[in-house]
Design a protein around this motif. Structure first.
Motif, mmCIF file in Angstrom:
data_model
loop_
_atom_site.group_PDB
_atom_site.id
_atom_site.type_symbol
_atom_site.label_atom_id
_atom_site.label_comp_id
_atom_site.label_asym_id
_atom_site.label_seq_id
_atom_site.Cartn_x
_atom_site.Cartn_y
_atom_site.Cartn_z
ATOM 1 N N ALA A 102 13.981 -35.777 36.801
ATOM 2 C CA ALA A 102 14.475 -34.746 35.680
ATOM 3 C C ALA A 102 13.343 -34.489 34.604
ATOM 4 N N THR A 103 12.631 -35.465 34.304
ATOM 5 C CA THR A 103 11.543 -35.411 33.475
ATOM 6 C C THR A 103 10.554 -34.622 33.864
ATOM 7 N N LEU A 104 10.098 -34.531 35.220
ATOM 8 C CA LEU A 104 9.102 -33.725 35.876
ATOM 9 C C LEU A 104 9.586 -32.216 36.022
ATOM 10 N N PHE A 105 10.817 -32.060 36.228
ATOM 11 C CA PHE A 105 11.528 -30.575 36.234
ATOM 12 C C PHE A 105 11.318 -30.278 34.906
ATOM 13 N N LEU A 106 11.833 -30.664 33.784
ATOM 14 C CA LEU A 106 11.834 -30.447 32.453
ATOM 15 C C LEU A 106 10.502 -29.866 32.071
ATOM 16 N N GLY A 108 7.691 -29.722 33.791
ATOM 17 C CA GLY A 108 6.806 -28.627 34.497
ATOM 18 C C GLY A 108 7.410 -27.273 34.127
ATOM 19 N N TYR A 109 8.736 -27.127 33.810
ATOM 20 C CA TYR A 109 9.346 -25.859 33.375
ATOM 21 C C TYR A 109 8.582 -25.620 31.965
ATOM 22 N N LEU A 110 8.584 -26.317 31.090
ATOM 23 C CA LEU A 110 8.025 -25.783 29.843
ATOM 24 C C LEU A 110 6.758 -25.874 29.908
ATOM 25 N N VAL A 111 5.825 -26.387 30.693
ATOM 26 C CA VAL A 111 4.320 -26.061 31.011
ATOM 27 C C VAL A 111 4.487 -24.544 31.672
ATOM 28 N N ALA A 140 3.728 -31.472 26.912
ATOM 29 C CA ALA A 140 4.688 -31.288 28.317
ATOM 30 C C ALA A 140 3.703 -31.567 29.306
ATOM 31 N N GLY A 141 2.320 -31.197 29.456
ATOM 32 C CA GLY A 141 1.319 -31.477 30.432
ATOM 33 C C GLY A 141 1.134 -32.698 30.691
ATOM 34 N N SER A 142 0.963 -33.278 29.471
ATOM 35 C CA SER A 142 0.753 -34.881 29.773
ATOM 36 C C SER A 142 1.915 -35.772 30.421
ATOM 37 N N ILE A 143 3.146 -35.089 29.555
ATOM 38 C CA ILE A 143 4.272 -35.763 30.179
ATOM 39 C C ILE A 143 4.503 -35.649 31.707
ATOM 40 N N HIS A 144 4.216 -34.393 32.077
ATOM 41 C CA HIS A 144 4.567 -33.980 33.848
ATOM 42 C C HIS A 144 3.407 -34.800 34.460
ATOM 43 N N LEU A 145 2.024 -34.852 34.050
ATOM 44 C CA LEU A 145 1.222 -36.008 34.565
ATOM 45 C C LEU A 145 1.720 -37.318 34.966
#
Length: 180
Positions: A102-106, A108-111, A140-145
């Motif tokens: 869920a964290t990746l999806f959100l 990634g969407y924000l990025v 958001a990119g850092s969170i995604h990574l």
């Protein structure tokens, strides 16, 4: 022995097994493509097209996971195997895996929509941007990574647990998810 579509008290059905392994392949593919894209230079021919494919594949993955969760909610779960602490740990790991997805999806969407543009899904339709986040895209990119790396590490723990059950305990944890 014929495999059934639905889960039973003893085993996972074909639909659950397919969702599990399709999710694993998609997650690995998206993780690998994300690492590969991070090394692309502006002069690389894939610099612009690879992110578009990654975003579209990510949205397909969202749909697969949502369908998987819906199916999971409609199905009985096979009886849990292991000690009470192993069963509790397995539930915690599964919960964390879904939370990371869920964290990746959100993130990634924000990025992907940071500039207010929607995401084209293989030319079939566009998922609109809800809001442009502008300069906050780096957060958001850092969170995604970090979520991607954490998901990869936790997936390794998940796989190690299944292998432990198979080779040390010699129980049916792994073979049930292999469709046997």
């Amino acid at each position: 022995m014929r495999m059934h579509l639905k889960n039973s008290r003893d085993r996972y059905g074909l639909v659950s097994v397919t969702f599990h392994w399709a999710s694993a392949v998609m997650a690995a593919g998206l993780f690998g493509s994300g690492l590969w894209m991070a090394g692309l230079s502006y002069a690389d021919s894939w610099y612009h097209s690879a992110p578009a494919m990654h975003k579209a594949a990510g949205l397909v993955f969202v749909a697969v996971v949502l369908a998987r969760l819906a199916w999971k909610g409609l199905q009985q779960r096979p009886e849990e195997i292991g000690t009470p602490s192993e069963r509790m740990l397995a539930r915690a790991v599964h919960g964390l895996l879904y939370a990371l997805l869920a964290t990746l999806f959100l993130s990634g969407y924000l990025v992907a929509t940071a500039r207010g543009h929607g995401i084209d899904v293989f030319g079939l339709f566009t998922v609109p941007a809800v809001a442009a986040i502008g300069r906050n895209v780096s957060i958001a990119g850092s969170i995604h990574l970090w979520a991607a790396w954490t998901l990869a590490a936790l997936t390794a723990v998940h796989a190690a647990g299944a292998l432990k059950h198979h080779f040390i305990h010699r129980d049916r944890v792994l073979v049930r998810m292999l469709g046997r």
